[in-house]
Design a protein around this motif. Structure first.
Motif, PDB file in Angstrom:
ATOM      1  N   MET A   1      12.789  -3.279 -26.449  1.00 13.03           N
ATOM      2  CA  MET A   1      13.201  -3.999 -27.636  1.00 13.03           C
ATOM      3  C   MET A   1      11.970  -4.555 -28.366  1.00 13.03           C
ATOM      4  SD  MET A   1      16.261  -3.521 -28.021  1.00 13.03           S
ATOM      5  CE  MET A   1      17.913  -4.092 -27.989  1.00 13.03           C
ATOM      6  N   TYR A   2      10.966  -4.992 -27.625  1.00 15.80           N
ATOM      7  CA  TYR A   2       9.724  -5.489 -28.207  1.00 15.80           C
ATOM      8  C   TYR A   2       9.124  -4.428 -29.126  1.00 15.80           C
ATOM      9  CZ  TYR A   2       4.874  -7.274 -28.186  1.00 15.80           C
ATOM     10  OH  TYR A   2       3.633  -7.737 -28.532  1.00 15.80           O
ATOM     11  N   LEU A   3       9.063  -3.186 -28.633  1.00 10.80           N
ATOM     12  CA  LEU A   3       8.482  -2.109 -29.420  1.00 10.80           C
ATOM     13  C   LEU A   3       9.401  -1.671 -30.554  1.00 10.80           C
ATOM     14  CD1 LEU A   3       6.962  -0.060 -26.493  1.00 10.80           C
ATOM     15  CD2 LEU A   3       5.706  -1.366 -28.209  1.00 10.80           C
ATOM     16  N   LEU A   4      10.678  -1.586 -30.274  1.00  8.38           N
ATOM     17  CA  LEU A   4      11.639  -1.177 -31.296  1.00  8.38           C
ATOM     18  C   LEU A   4      11.605  -2.141 -32.480  1.00  8.38           C
ATOM     19  CD1 LEU A   4      13.837   0.889 -32.015  1.00  8.38           C
ATOM     20  CD2 LEU A   4      15.486  -0.591 -30.868  1.00  8.38           C
ATOM     21  N   ARG A   5      11.446  -3.428 -32.201  1.00  9.50           N
ATOM     22  CA  ARG A   5      11.398  -4.451 -33.257  1.00  9.50           C
ATOM     23  C   ARG A   5       9.990  -4.671 -33.818  1.00  9.50           C
ATOM     24  NH1 ARG A   5      16.419  -5.604 -35.267  1.00  9.50           N
ATOM     25  NH2 ARG A   5      17.873  -5.719 -33.544  1.00  9.50           N
ATOM     26  N   LYS A   6       9.004  -3.902 -33.300  1.00  7.61           N
ATOM     27  CA  LYS A   6       7.626  -3.944 -33.804  1.00  7.61           C
ATOM     28  C   LYS A   6       6.979  -5.327 -33.684  1.00  7.61           C
ATOM     29  CE  LYS A   6       8.346  -0.053 -36.874  1.00  7.61           C
ATOM     30  NZ  LYS A   6       9.698   0.266 -37.156  1.00  7.61           N
ATOM     31  N   TRP A   7       7.338  -6.058 -32.656  1.00  9.31           N
ATOM     32  CA  TRP A   7       6.817  -7.406 -32.483  1.00  9.31           C
ATOM     33  C   TRP A   7       5.306  -7.446 -32.277  1.00  9.31           C
ATOM     34  CZ3 TRP A   7      11.170  -9.493 -28.831  1.00  9.31           C
ATOM     35  CH2 TRP A   7      12.301  -9.767 -29.606  1.00  9.31           C
ATOM     36  N   GLY A   8       4.731  -6.423 -31.673  1.00  3.75           N
ATOM     37  CA  GLY A   8       3.276  -6.391 -31.484  1.00  3.75           C
ATOM     38  C   GLY A   8       2.541  -6.451 -32.806  1.00  3.75           C
ATOM     39  N   TYR A   9       3.066  -5.734 -33.806  1.00  5.75           N
ATOM     40  CA  TYR A   9       2.454  -5.772 -35.138  1.00  5.75           C
ATOM     41  C   TYR A   9       2.634  -7.150 -35.772  1.00  5.75           C
ATOM     42  CZ  TYR A   9       2.016  -0.701 -34.842  1.00  5.75           C
ATOM     43  OH  TYR A   9       1.670   0.566 -34.464  1.00  5.75           O
ATOM     44  N   TYR A  10       3.822  -7.730 -35.603  1.00  3.39           N
ATOM     45  CA  TYR A  10       4.056  -9.076 -36.136  1.00  3.39           C
ATOM     46  C   TYR A  10       3.131 -10.104 -35.473  1.00  3.39           C
ATOM     47  CZ  TYR A  10       8.224  -7.825 -38.829  1.00  3.39           C
ATOM     48  OH  TYR A  10       9.079  -7.282 -39.743  1.00  3.39           O
ATOM     49  N   HIS A  11       2.970 -10.019 -34.159  1.00  6.46           N
ATOM     50  CA  HIS A  11       2.089 -10.953 -33.455  1.00  6.46           C
ATOM     51  C   HIS A  11       0.662 -10.840 -33.974  1.00  6.46           C
ATOM     52  CE1 HIS A  11       4.974 -11.221 -29.773  1.00  6.46           C
ATOM     53  NE2 HIS A  11       5.394 -11.907 -30.808  1.00  6.46           N
ATOM     54  N   ARG A  12       0.203  -9.619 -34.188  1.00  6.61           N
ATOM     55  CA  ARG A  12      -1.152  -9.404 -34.699  1.00  6.61           C
ATOM     56  C   ARG A  12      -1.299 -10.033 -36.092  1.00  6.61           C
ATOM     57  NH1 ARG A  12      -3.991  -3.533 -34.705  1.00  6.61           N
ATOM     58  NH2 ARG A  12      -4.473  -4.127 -32.583  1.00  6.61           N
ATOM     59  N   LYS A  13      -0.299  -9.824 -36.953  1.00  9.28           N
ATOM     60  CA  LYS A  13      -0.326 -10.402 -38.303  1.00  9.28           C
ATOM     61  C   LYS A  13      -0.296 -11.931 -38.260  1.00  9.28           C
ATOM     62  CE  LYS A  13       2.987  -8.816 -40.984  1.00  9.28           C
ATOM     63  NZ  LYS A  13       2.405  -9.382 -42.191  1.00  9.28           N
ATOM     64  N   MET A  14       0.570 -12.489 -37.419  1.00 10.28           N
ATOM     65  CA  MET A  14       0.720 -13.938 -37.370  1.00 10.28           C
ATOM     66  C   MET A  14      -0.544 -14.625 -36.852  1.00 10.28           C
ATOM     67  SD  MET A  14       4.743 -14.536 -36.376  1.00 10.28           S
ATOM     68  CE  MET A  14       4.574 -13.904 -34.731  1.00 10.28           C
ATOM     69  N   ARG A  15      -1.275 -13.969 -35.934  1.00  9.19           N
ATOM     70  CA  ARG A  15      -2.536 -14.537 -35.450  1.00  9.19           C
ATOM     71  C   ARG A  15      -3.557 -14.655 -36.583  1.00  9.19           C
ATOM     72  NH1 ARG A  15      -1.204 -11.834 -30.451  1.00  9.19           N
ATOM     73  NH2 ARG A  15      -2.192  -9.904 -31.140  1.00  9.19           N
ATOM     74  N   ARG A  16      -3.354 -13.849 -37.650  1.00  9.56           N
ATOM     75  CA  ARG A  16      -4.227 -13.922 -38.835  1.00  9.56           C
ATOM     76  C   ARG A  16      -3.617 -14.809 -39.916  1.00  9.56           C
ATOM     77  NH1 ARG A  16      -4.231  -7.985 -38.292  1.00  9.56           N
ATOM     78  NH2 ARG A  16      -2.887  -8.052 -40.116  1.00  9.56           N
ATOM     79  N   GLY A  17      -2.489 -15.469 -39.617  1.00  8.68           N
ATOM     80  CA  GLY A  17      -1.862 -16.361 -40.585  1.00  8.68           C
ATOM     81  C   GLY A  17      -0.888 -15.687 -41.527  1.00  8.68           C
ATOM     82  N   ASP A  18      -0.572 -14.418 -41.293  1.00 13.31           N
ATOM     83  CA  ASP A  18       0.325 -13.655 -42.162  1.00 13.31           C
ATOM     84  C   ASP A  18       1.724 -13.620 -41.539  1.00 13.31           C
ATOM     85  OD1 ASP A  18       1.712 -11.798 -43.677  1.00 13.31           O
ATOM     86  OD2 ASP A  18       0.145 -10.265 -43.589  1.00 13.31           O
TER      87      ASP A  18
END
Length: 196
Positions: free
Chosen positions: A1-18
């Motif tokens: 589900m983590y991958l299906l929902r693309k959370w890794g990409y969101y986590h990477r963006k959020m660490r940059r404030g996006d």
């Protein structure tokens, strides 16, 4: 589900404030997915039942046909499974015949947004080919509880992270990878049962 929902990409963006939700990160529902199970023993059969209960189309490959699984999945050959699956989940033992059964050839045949889940044995997957497939978006992601050569890494603590093999570091840093140190089995009950 983590991958299906693309959370890794969101986590990477959020660490940059996006904290935006771009269209390219829109995900799909599990009931719109085709899940391919490779290996239909006890664990593979249970996974098939769970995915079926979530509404996914489930297909399975196993050299041994089991009619009791027909209500939950359609049996297909391996080639059909890797071509049609949005999620490929692996539950087979390692043998000399299936070592490296997921390599560049198989990744090229998979959907470019397909997710590979390996909870069996690391040597079933060619790690170098997997990294290439992930980096160049030949497949969408990988959930890995096992890796080739894991006995040198898993269960150890590295004071110098730079001493980890390059492929482990690459996998850990990819936003489309979820990795654990062969711990999917690691529950109180499972450990207790190992010593009974």
């Amino acid at each position: 589900m983590y991958l299906l929902r693309k959370w890794g990409y969101y986590h990477r963006k959020m660490r940059r404030g996006d904290f935006t939700r771009p269209t390219e990160l829109m995900s799909d529902e599990i009931f719109n997915q085709t899940v391919g199970i490779v290996g239909l023993g006890r664990i593979g059969a249970a996974a098939a039942e769970m995915y079926h209960a979530l509404g996914a189309r489930v297909i399975g490959y196993d050299p041994v046909y089991n009619a009791s699984l027909e209500p939950f999945l359609d049996f297909v050959d391996f080639e059909t499974l890797i071509k049609e699956s949005d999620i490929v989940q692996v539950h087979i033992p390692l043998t000399p015949e299936n070592k490296g059964m997921f390599s560049a050839n198989e990744f090229a045949k998979m959907k470019d947004d397909a997710i590979l889940v390996n909870q069996s044995r690391g040597e079933l997957v060619d790690t170098a080919a997997l990294i290439v497939a992930l980096k160049y978006h030949e497949i969408g992601g990988a959930a890995l509880d096992v890796l080739e050569g894991e006995e040198k890494i898993f269960g150890r603590k590295f004071e110098d992270v730079g001493s980890l093999p390059d492929e482990y570091t690459e996998l850990i840093n990819l936003p489309n990878v979820v990795m654990s140190p062969h711990s999917a089995y690691y529950t109180k009950m499972a450990v207790k049962n190992m010593f009974l």
